[in-house]
Design an enzyme around this catalytic site. Structure first.
Site, short mmCIF file in Angstrom:
data_model
loop_
_atom_site.label_atom_id
_atom_site.label_comp_id
_atom_site.label_asym_id
_atom_site.label_seq_id
_atom_site.Cartn_x
_atom_site.Cartn_y
_atom_site.Cartn_z
N LYS A 149 -11.91 -1.15 4.64
CA LYS A 149 -12.15 -1.95 3.44
C LYS A 149 -13.14 -3.08 3.75
CE LYS A 149 -9.04 0.99 2.21
NZ LYS A 149 -7.61 0.70 2.19
N TYR B 237 0.86 -1.18 0.00
CA TYR B 237 0.00 0.00 0.00
C TYR B 237 0.90 1.24 0.00
CZ TYR B 237 -3.66 3.17 1.57
OH TYR B 237 -4.55 4.21 1.68
N ASP C 129 -0.01 -7.45 6.17
CA ASP C 129 -1.18 -6.61 5.85
C ASP C 129 -2.19 -7.53 5.18
OD1 ASP C 129 -3.08 -4.89 4.80
OD2 ASP C 129 -1.64 -3.36 4.23
#
Ligand SMILES: *Cc1c(COP(=O)(O)O)cnc(C)c1O
Length: 393
Positions: free
Chosen positions: A208, A111, A183
């Site tokens: 999310k 990310y 993650d």
């Protein structure tokens, strides 16, 4: 049967065992910043840890605890720490597990801000970092140095959809005394539980899939063992990046439908990936459920499903991508992912625009790469939408 022993699809609905004096069917929102003590002795005991009482919401709150217990149970960890955002989870992890002179090895296509904050800010405090394509285990071995403390993995990675072998990473981490952090945002606990494969710390942007309704920003860190949990919890409290009770309530509500949302979204994603792969205007499609995905077998082994994220490259690169994004009518042109609504975005000009072009291309995030987060709409509407937009190119 204790609530925490329920199977996944029941656990998401019932949570990990919240109880109040009214037997509330839902976890109420404890909208309070502080908690009054019965007397001075009780207050002292709360502070010393002799009793497990609530003191102040930055340190803990019943609505937040209910969420933390539920996510810890879903991931199979000792405990979890909810945070104000996914990035608050990332910075808490970096702050708690690294120090001046320490080194971290990370997935190159993590990310964007997880890499940005490390390279721009943690570097100012003397923390070193190396980014490699972790889907090739040899790259990790070669990147480890005597001062490496943390192995930071994102799988599937964002937005390249590369898969990293969690079990092999855990072996390397153990051999080298590293803390392995994963993650797990792209998979959610429904599809992948990294702790099962040896990870020490797992975190999510709950913005999310866990919340799933594109209406809040939040994060959570799950620790496999108590000692790391304590370190992370202390750091979160001291940095003050706690989640608030109302957001916790919304995430708890979102989690109730996690299983059925993902089931529908990944069913849609498979059909869309197959449709795109056959389309003459598409150069390539990366979706872990396609046999053409380079780590298809590995995805099948360590994930329980292939998820709802697709990336693809149009013939005609960025210009063609722009036409597509300007013409879709059902999918929203927006960053973020994992919600009930389908989103489309262009990493090179949006989520990964702060990354130097050279590192971006090296990490596989090409100029024409489009990221598509599949929602739970009728798949025919989504395919027709793509069809009409692609026809404009
Ligand atoms: C969104 C995201 C984050 C950051 O989370 P925020 O809630 O936006 O702070 C971290 N990792 C991944 C994979 C993400 O998609």
């Amino acid at each position: 049967m204790a609530k925490k022993d329920l199977r996944f699809n029941s656990l998401v609905v019932h949570g990990a065992g919240f109880k109040d004096q009214y037997n509330s069917a839902n976890v109420p929102i404890y909208q309070t910043s502080t908690f009054a003590f019965e007397d001075a002795d009780y207050g002292a005991k709360c502070f010393s840890g002799e009793v497990d009482g609530y003191i102040y919401t930055r340190l803990g709150n019943p609505t937040i605890t209910a969420l933390e217990k539920t996510v810890a149970a879903l991931e199979g960890g000792y405990g979890s720490i909810a945070t104000s955002s996914g990035m608050a989870a990332v910075t808490t992890i970096y702050m708690a597990l690294l120090e001046k002179g320490a080194h971290i090895v990370s997935t190159d296509a993590v990310y964007g801000p997880s890499r940005g904050v490390m390279e721009e800010h943690f570097s100012r405090f003397g923390v070193e970092s190396t980014y490699v394509d972790t889907s090739n285990i040899e790259n990790i071995k070669n990147a480890i140095k005597p001062n490496t403390k943390v192995l930071f993995i994102e799988t599937p990675s964002n937005p390249t959809m590369s898969i990293t072998d969690l079990e092999k990473c855990s072996t390397i981490a153990k051999e080298n005394g590293l803390i392995m952090v994963v993650d797990n945002t792209f998979s959610s606990p429904y599809l992948q539980n990294p702790i099962k494969y040896g990870a020490d710390v797992v975190f999510h942007s709950m913005t999310k899939f866990l919340n799933g309704h594109a209406d809040i920003v939040a994060g959570i860190i799950v620790a496999k063992e108590q000692n790391i949990y304590n370190k992370l919890k202390t750091m979160m409290i001291n940095m003050g990046c706690n989640i608030d009770p109302h957001q916790s309530y919304l995430v708890l509500r979102g989690i109730k439908t996690l299983a059925i949302r993902i089931e529908r979204a990944q069913e849609n994603a498979m059909k869309i990936a197959e449709y795109l792969e056959k389309h003459p205007k598409i150069e390539w499609v990366k979706y872990p459920g396609l046999k053409s995905h380079p780590q298809y077998e590995l995805a099948k082994k360590q994930m329980r499903g292939f998820g709802a994220m697709i990336s693809f490259e149009l013939k005609g690169g960025y210009e063609a991508g722009k036409i597509l994004m300007n013409n879709v009518k059902v999918a929203l042109l927006a960053v973020s992912l994992g919600g009930v609504e389908t989103l489309i975005q262009h990493p090179a000009s949006m989520t990964h625009s702060k990354m130097p072009r050279e590192s971006r291309i090296k990490a596989g995030i090409t100029d024409g790469l489009v990221r598509y987060s599949v929602g739970i709409e009728d798949v025919n509407d989504l395919i027709e939408d793509l069809e009409q937009a692609l026809s404009k190119i």
